[in-house]
Scaffold this motif. Structure first.
Motif, PDB file in Angstrom:
ATOM      1  N   ASP A 259      -0.603  -0.504  -3.731  1.00  0.00           N
ATOM      2  CA  ASP A 259       0.220  -1.458  -5.173  1.00  0.00           C
ATOM      3  C   ASP A 259      -0.210   0.053  -6.193  1.00  0.00           C
ATOM      4  OD1 ASP A 259      -0.276  -2.571  -7.423  1.00  0.00           O
ATOM      5  OD2 ASP A 259      -1.555  -4.330  -6.277  1.00  0.00           O
ATOM      6  N   PRO A 260       1.030  -0.495  -7.165  1.00  0.00           N
ATOM      7  CA  PRO A 260       1.214   0.950  -8.269  1.00  0.00           C
ATOM      8  C   PRO A 260       0.745   0.213  -9.278  1.00  0.00           C
ATOM      9  CG  PRO A 260       3.117  -0.424  -8.357  1.00  0.00           C
ATOM     10  CD  PRO A 260       2.256  -1.079  -7.205  1.00  0.00           C
TER      11      PRO A 260
ATOM     12  N   GLY B 154       9.912   2.608  -8.679  1.00  0.00           N
ATOM     13  CA  GLY B 154      10.159   4.360  -8.601  1.00  0.00           C
ATOM     14  C   GLY B 154       9.889   4.464  -7.193  1.00  0.00           C
ATOM     15  N   GLY B 155       9.112   3.434  -6.429  1.00  0.00           N
ATOM     16  CA  GLY B 155       8.762   4.543  -5.386  1.00  0.00           C
ATOM     17  C   GLY B 155      10.112   4.004  -4.319  1.00  0.00           C
TER      18      GLY B 155
ATOM     19  N   LEU C 221      -3.254  -8.207  -0.831  1.00  0.00           N
ATOM     20  CA  LEU C 221      -2.796  -6.906  -0.393  1.00  0.00           C
ATOM     21  C   LEU C 221      -2.355  -5.570  -0.810  1.00  0.00           C
ATOM     22  CD1 LEU C 221      -1.668  -5.961   2.497  1.00  0.00           C
ATOM     23  CD2 LEU C 221       0.390  -7.213   1.758  1.00  0.00           C
ATOM     24  N   ARG C 222      -2.944  -4.304  -0.539  1.00  0.00           N
ATOM     25  CA  ARG C 222      -3.282  -3.523  -2.180  1.00  0.00           C
ATOM     26  C   ARG C 222      -2.293  -2.522  -1.563  1.00  0.00           C
ATOM     27  NH1 ARG C 222      -5.989  -4.985  -6.130  1.00  0.00           N
ATOM     28  NH2 ARG C 222      -4.931  -3.724  -7.987  1.00  0.00           N
ATOM     29  N   ALA C 223      -1.667  -2.647   0.609  1.00  0.00           N
ATOM     30  CA  ALA C 223      -1.200  -1.090   0.671  1.00  0.00           C
ATOM     31  C   ALA C 223      -0.920  -1.674   2.211  1.00  0.00           C
ATOM     32  CB  ALA C 223      -2.931  -0.542   1.018  1.00  0.00           C
ATOM     33  N   THR C 224       0.508  -0.992   2.531  1.00  0.00           N
ATOM     34  CA  THR C 224       0.830  -1.552   4.012  1.00  0.00           C
ATOM     35  C   THR C 224       1.276   0.144   4.152  1.00  0.00           C
ATOM     36  OG1 THR C 224       2.563  -2.001   3.346  1.00  0.00           O
ATOM     37  CG2 THR C 224       1.008  -3.337   3.385  1.00  0.00           C
TER      38      THR C 224
END
Length: 187
Positions: A112-113, A44-45, A86-89
């Motif tokens: 990351d959800p 849903g992002g 990698l967890r966020a950008t």
């Protein structure tokens, strides 16, 4: 870089994430970025795709970003967990017009959800702000999709709504959303 710049207190993140500007865009990192983008979109992002997507649909966009990073038009701020995953950008996009070179666009903001709701989004935006200041920028600008509540999240981190195009984003044949512009002065 966990400097807290958002105005609302955030929960203490349960997973440590280290934010780095300009990590080397290896084949492995591009693969992780594509997988993260696919996962965020499919939960849903609102990150540039209207609905469910596949890895193969997202990969051309990842490769486009890699080209613009190589050309110096974007900088990648990436968040990695303790295992190096990698967890966020967030990307900083630079303007080429002399009347707009004092600010950058913040794009493809993703967490990351599995980590969402744990303060990592706020930490990511704080790191974006910190790096933008270090780069000599005077402001940040971003857009978000109406109907998601993201404008409230960004507002809680200091951004102010400065424009809205009603129905400016077509999510599907019968689903039009507002395109909301947010601005953060850095002075």
């Amino acid at each position: 870089m966990t400097m807290e710049l958002c105005t609302k207190p955030r929960p203490e993140p349960t997973t440590a994430v280290d934010f780095r500007l300009d990590p080397e865009l290896t084949a492995g990192l591009l693969d992780e970025l594509t997988r993260l983008w696919t996962d965020v979109s499919n939960t849903g992002g609102a990150v540039g795709f209207p609905g469910r997507v596949t890895y193969d649909e997202v990969r051309p966009e990842t490769d486009r970003y890699a080209r613009t990073v190589a050309e110096g038009r974007h900088r990648l701020l990436a968040g990695f967990d303790g295992a190096g995953r990698l967890r966020a950008t967030a990307f900083l996009g630079f303007n080429t017009h002399r009347l707009q070179d004092h600010f950058a666009w913040v794009t493809t903001v993703m967490v990351d959800p599995a980590l969402q709701g744990g303060g990592h989004g706020r930490a990511l935006l704080a790191a974006v702000e910190e790096h933008a200041r270090a780069l000599g920028l005077e402001a940040l600008k971003l857009t978000c999709r109406g109907g998601t509540g993201l404008e409230h999240f960004y507002a809680s981190c200091g951004y102010q709504e400065v424009g809205r195009v009603p129905g400016g984003l077509r999510v599907s044949a019968d689903d039009y959303r507002d395109d909301i512009m947010m601005w953060l002065p850095l002075h």
